[in-house]
Design an enzyme around this catalytic site. Structure first.
Site, PDB file in Angstrom:
ATOM      1  N   ASP A   1       0.801  -1.234   0.000  1.00  0.00           N
ATOM      2  CA  ASP A   1       0.000   0.000   0.000  1.00  0.00           C
ATOM      3  C   ASP A   1       0.833   1.284   0.000  1.00  0.00           C
ATOM      4  O   ASP A   1       0.283   2.376  -0.131  1.00  0.00           O
ATOM      5  CB  ASP A   1      -0.975  -0.007   1.208  1.00  0.00           C
ATOM      6  CG  ASP A   1      -0.265  -0.157   2.565  1.00  0.00           C
ATOM      7  OD1 ASP A   1      -0.869  -0.735   3.494  1.00  0.00           O
ATOM      8  OD2 ASP A   1       0.896   0.283   2.701  1.00  0.00           O
TER       9      ASP A   1
ATOM     10  N   HIS B   1       6.649  -7.823  -1.193  1.00  0.00           N
ATOM     11  CA  HIS B   1       5.617  -8.337  -2.105  1.00  0.00           C
ATOM     12  C   HIS B   1       5.230  -7.325  -3.164  1.00  0.00           C
ATOM     13  O   HIS B   1       4.140  -7.396  -3.733  1.00  0.00           O
ATOM     14  CB  HIS B   1       4.365  -8.747  -1.305  1.00  0.00           C
ATOM     15  CG  HIS B   1       4.599  -9.908  -0.389  1.00  0.00           C
ATOM     16  ND1 HIS B   1       3.887 -10.100   0.770  1.00  0.00           N
ATOM     17  CD2 HIS B   1       5.499 -10.923  -0.449  1.00  0.00           C
ATOM     18  CE1 HIS B   1       4.318 -11.206   1.369  1.00  0.00           C
ATOM     19  NE2 HIS B   1       5.304 -11.714   0.657  1.00  0.00           N
TER      20      HIS B   1
ATOM     21  N   CYS C   1       3.757  -5.809 -17.658  1.00  0.00           N
ATOM     22  CA  CYS C   1       3.063  -6.639 -18.654  1.00  0.00           C
ATOM     23  C   CYS C   1       3.168  -8.106 -18.252  1.00  0.00           C
ATOM     24  O   CYS C   1       4.246  -8.602 -17.927  1.00  0.00           O
ATOM     25  CB  CYS C   1       3.726  -6.422 -20.027  1.00  0.00           C
ATOM     26  SG  CYS C   1       3.089  -7.532 -21.276  1.00  0.00           S
TER      27      CYS C   1
ATOM     28  N   THR D   1       1.280  -8.840  11.543  1.00  0.00           N
ATOM     29  CA  THR D   1       1.291  -9.926  10.555  1.00  0.00           C
ATOM     30  C   THR D   1       0.887 -11.228  11.227  1.00  0.00           C
ATOM     31  O   THR D   1       1.232 -11.511  12.355  1.00  0.00           O
ATOM     32  CB  THR D   1       2.664 -10.082   9.871  1.00  0.00           C
ATOM     33  OG1 THR D   1       2.596 -11.200   8.971  1.00  0.00           O
ATOM     34  CG2 THR D   1       3.803 -10.283  10.851  1.00  0.00           C
TER      35      THR D   1
ATOM     36  N   ALA E   1      -1.148  -1.803  16.671  1.00  0.00           N
ATOM     37  CA  ALA E   1       0.160  -1.198  16.357  1.00  0.00           C
ATOM     38  C   ALA E   1       0.114   0.308  16.590  1.00  0.00           C
ATOM     39  O   ALA E   1       1.112   0.905  17.006  1.00  0.00           O
ATOM     40  CB  ALA E   1       0.512  -1.493  14.899  1.00  0.00           C
TER      41      ALA E   1
END
Ligand code: BV8
Ligand code: ZN
Length: 262
Positions: free
Chosen positions: A106, A121, A129, A190, A233
């Protein structure tokens, strides 16, 4: 007991030389960005995120997957970094060395001011493409979804790592190198279920690093962690940043920051 942090934890925070912070989607929850564990809502209620974040889903229905990412991009563009993201940006300038690795796509850590973010990630904001791998911006006049590659007319896809896809080698190498050298591993937001990201904590543990977990829930890492800070958090990270800031300004932080390395 400062801000609910035990004296022992405060001592360990002051002594740590190299912090490795691994963030997951839980750190963005208080910015209004749903986590992967959250049930999806509205249009996407009947899909599980991990079923859409795959090459198979994209091959089966490229428009559906493209639209899901467009929906997420729009949601993230309206989101703001929260106190947890901002606390990490502050800590980067307070501790001797901090490596921030995020599983999130994000971009909120960068928007909060963290200068070096290792995106394990990928990132929602980039496209490439699916055929020739060329990074490409969609041609906004192009009303097909997904847009086509300007070079080979292949389908554009978001520049993220899907389930079953390899982590970018440079990010993988840098992350495990940091896990091998860190003496403090901070797992934030996480579920510690997705590999190889979840393997970073195991490397740090093997090297004797102090392991702290911030999560309102228990995860597979909880029983191995030295400290589990059960809660959001957005509360724990500002408390940790305040504690470190106080110890640096009172001069009893063992090592003031000396390099901006990550
Ligand atoms: C790979 C980008 C090989 C896309 C993502 C069986 C066993 C073990 C592993 C596997 C297996 N089968 C398959 C695998 C491998 C698989 C995997 O680990 N699967 C899991 C589900 C079992 N991994 C992969 O496929 C990886 N690639 O292995 O490739 C390979 C090697 C060489 C060549 C070819 C192939 C790739 C994984 C990356 C997938 N992409 N994201 C996108 O975003 O669209 S992962 C995605 O899900 C997120 O990025 C994130 O990483 C993950 C979800 O994890 P979390 O971030 O932890 O989020 P989650 O929702 O799970 O948890 C949120 C937590 O926050 C909760 O614990 C909650 O309590 C907490 N929380 C909530 N609110 C707060 C909070 N915490 C703090 N404060 C709050 N306020
Ligand atoms: Zn192409």
């Amino acid at each position: 007991m400062a801000h609910g942090l035990s004296a022992e934890l405060c001592r360990r925070l002051r002594a740590a030389q190299h912090w490795l912070v691994l963030s997951g989607s839980g750190i963005s929850a208080e910015s209004g960005v749903p986590t992967f564990r959250d049930a999806q809502t509205g249009l996407w209620a009947r899909y599980a995120a991990e079923d859409l974040a795959t090459p198979e889903a994209f091959a089966r229905d490229p428009q559906l997957v493209w639209d899901w990412y467009q929906w997420r991009r729009e949601l993230v563009s309206r989101a703001r970094p929260n106190p947890a993201h901002r606390a990490l940006a502050l800590l980067e300038n307070l501790v001797p060395r901090l490596t921030l690795i995020t599983q999130n796509v994000d971009g909120l850590h960068q928007r909060a001011g963290s200068s070096t973010v290792l995106e394990f990630h990928g990132n929602l904001q980039t496209n490439r493409c699916a055929t020739c791998n060329q990074v490409a911006e969609p041609d906004l006049r192009d009303d097909v979804r997904p847009p086509r590659c300007p070079r080979c007319a292949g389908l554009l896809r978001p520049g993220v790592v899907w389930f079953g896809e390899a982590i970018p080698p440079a990010a993988l190498e840098a992350a495990f190198a940091a896990a091998n050298s860190a003496d403090l591993f901070l797992s934030v937001g996480t579920s510690s279920l997705v590999y190889p990201a979840a393997g970073l904590a195991q490397v740090a543990l093997r090297n004797g690093a102090l392991v702290i977990e911030i999560n309102p829930n228990q995860t597979p890492l909880t029983r191995q962690a030295d400290f589990h800070l059960g809660g959001p958090a957005g509360e724990w990270l500002p408390a940790i940043a305040r504690q470190v800031k106080d110890s640096v300004s009172s001069g009893d932080h063992l090592n003031a920051p000396h390099s901006r390395s990550n």
